[in-house]
Write a protein that holds these residues in place. Sequence first.
Motif, PDB file in Angstrom:
ATOM      1  N   GLY A 113       4.548  -0.858  29.367  1.00  0.00           N
ATOM      2  CA  GLY A 113       4.236  -0.362  28.035  1.00  0.00           C
ATOM      3  C   GLY A 113       3.283  -1.309  27.332  1.00  0.00           C
TER       4      GLY A 113
ATOM      5  N   GLN B 196       4.703   1.042  22.585  1.00  0.00           N
ATOM      6  CA  GLN B 196       4.874   2.286  23.315  1.00  0.00           C
ATOM      7  C   GLN B 196       5.517   1.966  24.657  1.00  0.00           C
TER       8      GLN B 196
ATOM      9  N   GLU C  73       2.665  -0.798  17.126  1.00  0.00           N
ATOM     10  CA  GLU C  73       3.913  -0.159  17.536  1.00  0.00           C
ATOM     11  C   GLU C  73       3.988  -0.178  19.061  1.00  0.00           C
TER      12      GLU C  73
END
Length: 334
Positions: free
Chosen positions: A86, A103, A101
């Motif tokens: 990620g 992921q 953010e």
Amino acid sequence: MSIEEKIGLFRKDYNRLKSEIGKVIVGHEDIVDGTLIAVFAGGHVLLEGVPGLGKTLLVRTLSQALNLSFNRIQFTPDLMPADILGTNLVVETQAGRKAFEFQKGPIFAHLVLADEINRATPKTQSAMLEAMQEKSVTAGGEIRKLASPFFVLATQNPIDQEGTYPLPEAQLDRFFFKLVVTYPSGDELTEVINRTTDGRNIEVTEILDGNKICEYQELIRQVPVPKHVRDYAVRLILATHPQTETAEDITNQYLRFGSSPRGAQTLILAAKARALTEGRFNVSFDDIQQSILPALRHRLIPNFEAEAEGITTDHILHEIEAKVDRQAGVSTQS
């Protein structure tokens, strides 16, 4: 619930799960048993075999029989670590500001199929190390825990081809078992053809969930190991260490490095799981012997002489086991 009742329930669920997989997978009983033992012991599995033998199908069927989240990662030479773990993305908040953010990548699942894992570069393969050992991922300066239970079931083709990269020893050592998938017999091949070419639709029923698997993992660790059986496992591991007092002649001749302590841990845990599958709350020599090849074959590093003469780690382990069995007065299993 008494120990006897827990063992009975474990055997019942184990056999139900094995039977459910048998609806799809023809033969390969030793491979199915090895995979299930590793799962119940909390370990990862490396399935090696030429294409078309059902390695990926086995993992997919297992994922259908377990109520667990499942992700498949197709390893290719251009796969990057971020594609697995990620990455941080820039997103716009409700206040209209920009922020990072995380992921999540496909590694964030209970059961992960690492398909053709040896097609990825060493850099990408190394991304799996922390996940497989620590069951966590470090990304963006933050440690994120993975789901529990967590398993990596990987497949690889043993044929040396352009675009494949041998798995590093550190990663091989993190696999609980290495299972070698062989060709089916004539009867098994006939059954495969019948099942896959007559339009039959096979439904796989969910048998267990994550909480139950975790309970069984704890039960397996409670199985006692007699001192003489534990000493036998230790003697087997020490016999694989070349140029030591405990090394066998074949060890000194054909090995560069022997098994790590993880090999001993695997032998004991696998033996405990095998004992429960047979309804016993104690570990025998036979339980250890049945686990030697899948637990240790990928943890031995042969030298040039072994490679030149075509001596496999399976052959070396057979010889070591026979020698240790004679020394310990243990009957060798056929």
